[in-house]
Design an enzyme around this catalytic site. Structure first.
Site, mmCIF file in Angstrom:
data_model
loop_
_atom_site.group_PDB
_atom_site.id
_atom_site.type_symbol
_atom_site.label_atom_id
_atom_site.label_comp_id
_atom_site.label_asym_id
_atom_site.label_seq_id
_atom_site.Cartn_x
_atom_site.Cartn_y
_atom_site.Cartn_z
ATOM 1 N N GLU A 112 -54.015 30.257 3.813
ATOM 2 C CA GLU A 112 -53.405 29.164 4.570
ATOM 3 C C GLU A 112 -52.184 29.728 5.302
ATOM 4 O O GLU A 112 -51.535 30.672 4.839
ATOM 5 C CB GLU A 112 -52.973 28.094 3.571
ATOM 6 C CG GLU A 112 -52.227 26.903 4.149
ATOM 7 C CD GLU A 112 -51.678 25.986 3.062
ATOM 8 O OE1 GLU A 112 -51.483 24.808 3.349
ATOM 9 O OE2 GLU A 112 -51.444 26.459 1.922
ATOM 10 N N LYS A 129 -56.884 20.183 6.525
ATOM 11 C CA LYS A 129 -56.494 19.922 5.138
ATOM 12 C C LYS A 129 -56.369 18.426 4.858
ATOM 13 O O LYS A 129 -55.659 17.710 5.561
ATOM 14 C CB LYS A 129 -55.167 20.627 4.868
ATOM 15 C CG LYS A 129 -54.655 20.546 3.443
ATOM 16 C CD LYS A 129 -53.347 21.326 3.347
ATOM 17 C CE LYS A 129 -52.776 21.350 1.949
ATOM 18 N NZ LYS A 129 -51.479 22.067 1.925
ATOM 19 N N CYS A 166 -55.268 24.954 -0.326
ATOM 20 C CA CYS A 166 -54.103 24.866 -1.198
ATOM 21 C C CYS A 166 -54.079 23.619 -2.090
ATOM 22 O O CYS A 166 -54.786 23.564 -3.086
ATOM 23 C CB CYS A 166 -52.844 24.978 -0.351
ATOM 24 S SG CYS A 166 -51.399 25.602 -1.284
#
Length: 267
Positions: A40, A106, A142
């Site tokens: 990321e 995300k 993440c």
């Protein structure tokens, strides 16, 4: 399938980070990888003002990644930032090369541990999988690792593995949480998890400023039975690993948690 885990440290300048992507992609291709996964925020590290550097998917940074993937003959997955509404950005994973072209924004934003990602980042809403050489792979970023339903959605979509790109926040117990969560998600969905984070900046003499999640390293490949097959340390490193699709079928026959569930069944 041979997957390269490329644990590096990116800085605030997209052009310099693109040069890192090119260097490490070449290393992965030379080692025989079919796909290389970068962390990321590969475009620019957290702690950098994101809106001024965000670029569209046809901008120079994404175009540069595509050219790198094409030259190396490999699929590249890397984190970048794209413009979103209201002056915010999307935290985007770009997957490109070898017949693949897809993006994942995300879904779960890191509003935790004193940091508010949603102040500058707009959440995505779509589950995304890609097919590379006949193998289906889910994409996650993440903080997504704390939400098992996304990984089960990848499994329901036919994925053999999830590619998890991260820039994990440092702090007491955070490395332990990272490993626990990655292993748990592999068990939840009985799939491989290739978890690739930013290296710990301190290993390169860079001291983090503020609460921005700038990485702790400890990337890993976890099998569908939850065991760690490969593990990196805190410093920048690249490793090429094997993912066996047949092992997923074998584990799901032995531990049929997806078939046995009663809540959140697909369809």
């Amino acid at each position: 399938m041979r997957i390269a885990l490329s644990q590096l440290t990116t800085g605030p300048e997209p052009s310099k980070n693109l040069a890192l992507i090119e260097k490490w992609t070449r290393r992965a291709a030379d080692a025989g990888a079919d796909i290389v996964v970068f962390p990321e925020a590969s475009m620019a590290c957290f702690g950098t003002p994101l809106a001024p550097l965000a670029q569209p998917l046809d901008g120079p940074w994404a175009t540069g990644v595509r050219a790198i993937a094409e030259t190396a003959g490999i699929t590249v997955v890397a984190g970048m930032f794209t413009p979103a509404s209201g002056g915010r950005v999307a935290n985007t994973l770009l997957a490109t090369g070898r017949g693949t072209e897809a993006t994942y924004d995300k879904i779960h934003l890191y509003d935790a541990f004193g940091y508010a990602e949603s102040d500058t980042v707009a959440a995505g809403s779509q589950v995304v999988t890609i097919d590379v050489d006949g193998v289906r792979l889910g994409l996650a970023t993440c903080y997504d690792v704390r939400f098992p339903e996304l990984f089960r959605a990848h499994a329901d979509a036919g994925a053999t593995a999830t590619l998890l790109a991260a820039s994990w926040g440092a702090g007491p117990g955070k490395v332990d949480q990272w490993e626990l969560l990655v292993r748990a998600r592999a068990l939840d969905a009985t799939l491989w998890v290739a978890a690739v984070g930013q290296a710990d900046p301190a290993t390169g003499g860079i001291e983090p400023v503020g609460a921005a999640p700038t990485g702790v390293g400890h990337s890993m490949l976890v099998g569908p039975d939850g065991t760690v097959r490969h593990r990196l340390g805190a410093e920048p490193e690249l490793i090429v690993t094997e993912v066996d699709a047949d092992e997923v079928a074998a584990v799901r026959k032995k531990i049929p948690v997806l078939a046995n569930r009663r809540l959140g069944e697909p369809g």
